[in-house]
Design a protein around this motif. Structure first.
Motif, PDB file in Angstrom:
ATOM      1  N   ASN A  89      -8.801  21.726  -2.985  1.00  0.00           N
ATOM      2  CA  ASN A  89      -8.226  22.603  -4.007  1.00  0.00           C
ATOM      3  C   ASN A  89      -7.381  23.685  -3.339  1.00  0.00           C
ATOM      4  OD1 ASN A  89      -7.670  24.423  -6.062  1.00  0.00           O
ATOM      5  ND2 ASN A  89      -9.645  24.135  -7.057  1.00  0.00           N
ATOM      6  N   TYR A 120     -21.278  19.583  -1.257  1.00  0.00           N
ATOM      7  CA  TYR A 120     -20.526  20.766  -1.669  1.00  0.00           C
ATOM      8  C   TYR A 120     -19.130  20.498  -2.221  1.00  0.00           C
ATOM      9  CZ  TYR A 120     -24.093  23.171   1.087  1.00  0.00           C
ATOM     10  OH  TYR A 120     -25.275  23.635   1.587  1.00  0.00           O
ATOM     11  N   TYR A 121     -18.594  19.286  -2.044  1.00  0.00           N
ATOM     12  CA  TYR A 121     -17.169  19.117  -2.367  1.00  0.00           C
ATOM     13  C   TYR A 121     -16.874  19.301  -3.850  1.00  0.00           C
ATOM     14  CZ  TYR A 121     -17.584  14.387  -4.359  1.00  0.00           C
ATOM     15  OH  TYR A 121     -17.887  13.311  -5.151  1.00  0.00           O
ATOM     16  N   GLU A 122     -17.869  19.083  -4.719  1.00  0.00           N
ATOM     17  CA  GLU A 122     -17.627  19.249  -6.150  1.00  0.00           C
ATOM     18  C   GLU A 122     -17.654  20.713  -6.581  1.00  0.00           C
ATOM     19  OE1 GLU A 122     -18.896  15.198  -8.363  1.00  0.00           O
ATOM     20  OE2 GLU A 122     -20.596  16.379  -7.633  1.00  0.00           O
ATOM     21  N   CYS A 123     -18.119  21.595  -5.687  1.00  0.00           N
ATOM     22  CA  CYS A 123     -18.094  23.030  -5.990  1.00  0.00           C
ATOM     23  C   CYS A 123     -17.290  23.745  -4.902  1.00  0.00           C
ATOM     24  CB  CYS A 123     -19.506  23.606  -6.116  1.00  0.00           C
ATOM     25  SG  CYS A 123     -20.559  23.347  -4.677  1.00  0.00           S
ATOM     26  N   GLN A 124     -16.181  23.139  -4.501  1.00  0.00           N
ATOM     27  CA  GLN A 124     -15.435  23.649  -3.358  1.00  0.00           C
ATOM     28  C   GLN A 124     -14.836  25.023  -3.603  1.00  0.00           C
ATOM     29  OE1 GLN A 124     -11.456  21.711  -2.620  1.00  0.00           O
ATOM     30  NE2 GLN A 124     -12.357  20.063  -3.823  1.00  0.00           N
ATOM     31  N   GLU A 125     -14.516  25.354  -4.855  1.00  0.00           N
ATOM     32  CA  GLU A 125     -13.985  26.696  -5.122  1.00  0.00           C
ATOM     33  C   GLU A 125     -14.970  27.767  -4.696  1.00  0.00           C
ATOM     34  OE1 GLU A 125     -12.063  27.456  -8.904  1.00  0.00           O
ATOM     35  OE2 GLU A 125     -11.755  25.304  -9.179  1.00  0.00           O
ATOM     36  N   GLU A 126     -16.264  27.521  -4.952  1.00  0.00           N
ATOM     37  CA  GLU A 126     -17.293  28.481  -4.558  1.00  0.00           C
ATOM     38  C   GLU A 126     -17.414  28.572  -3.035  1.00  0.00           C
ATOM     39  OE1 GLU A 126     -17.524  26.280  -6.928  1.00  0.00           O
ATOM     40  OE2 GLU A 126     -18.587  27.080  -8.682  1.00  0.00           O
TER      41      GLU A 126
END
Length: 280
Positions: A239, A194-200
């Motif tokens: 982020n 999940y870290y690459e889509c952390q904004e979500e």
């Protein structure tokens, strides 16, 4: 709008109470998460040692330096595999609940434990059985908290049965008491998936239980050996622009507490967070 910034007291190591409170205050911090056994060695912190006088002595020492005890940390393995040991740990948490108000604190916090006694990451935590064990233990703690007008603050993360925002929402849905609230740690929900889509992930957390958040932990993470490694605030990949965008809008003035950030990083991390928050 000012950032209400604090720190885990035991991340400033090895100081007696008076020096500890003065050091925290000198850094411009206004709150702490206080885990008694991790901060103090010069007096007893064993289960059974608390009293109104004990709590007020410590609480007033922090208050003298204009520091709030935002969270009384009592991090236990609430689903310890040994039922006798589990009962002892739950009793310790309940003692913290009973005296929290004497510390000047309304939140007692913990993570949700692990199926193995030594804690740590294991996929065995992610089965249905551990989740229901957490529901039972949380229910027992919340029942005590309701008697004393105190909040049980639950922190999720990938090392525990409550390893995602969806599981946190499910836990809350299984116990509708307003004495159950969330200590949000966005770094804890980061994983290799999940870290690459952390904004979500961050947005999902605020959407699912933003109304139940009562405090936030601030730390950071990097990828090392193909795994998540926690590091001091401002030295990793989290982020904070996304975090503070939601925090400022949804939970103004909520306490944000530095975690996994020790010397010599504390001052730089404070500056980093205040700068990010002011620009959010």
């Amino acid at each position: 709008m000012e950032l209400n910034l604090g720190i885990r007291a035991h991340d400033i190591e090895g100081l007696p109470l008076e020096e500890l409170t003065k050091t925290i205050s000198s850094k411009g911090l206004s709150a702490v998460q206080l885990a008694l056994a991790k901060s103090f060695t010069d007096f007893s912190t064993e289960t059974g040692s608390l009293s109104p006088g004990y709590a007020r002595y410590i609480g007033q020492s922090f208050k003298k330096e204009n520091i709030d005890i935002a969270i009384l940390g009592c991090y236990i393995n609430m689903i310890h595999p040994d039922k006798y040991e589990r009962a002892k740990l739950l009793d310790r948490f309940k003692e913290h609940i009973r005296f929290a108000r004497d510390f000047g604190c309304s939140i007692v916090g913990t993570e949700t434990g692990a199926v193995n006694a030594k804690m740590g990451y294991t996929v065995d935590n992610f089965a249905e059985g551990p989740f229901h064990s957490v529901v039972d233990s949380v229910g027992e703690l919340v029942e005590e908290a309701e008697k004393w007008g105190v909040i049980v603050g639950i922190e999720g993360g990938i090392n525990h049965p409550i390893y995602s925002p969806k599981l946190m929402k499910r836990l809350l849905d299984n116990n509708e008491s307003n004495n159950l609230q969330v200590i949000f740690d966005p770094a804890n929900f980061m994983s290799m998936d999940y870290y690459e889509c952390q904004e979500e992930v961050i947005e999902e957390a605020f959407e699912l239980f933003g109304d139940r958040m009562v405090a936030m932990h601030a730390k950071d993470f990097v990828i090392e050996d193909n795994w998540i490694k926690m590091v001091p605030v401002g030295t990793g990949l989290l982020n904070y622009d996304a975090v503070f965008k939601h925090l400022k809008k949804r939970k103004p003035f909520m306490n944000v507490l530095l975690e996994n950030t020790r010397e010599p990083h504390i001052d730089n991390s404070i500056t980093f967070l205040r700068d990010k928050y002011s620009k959010a």
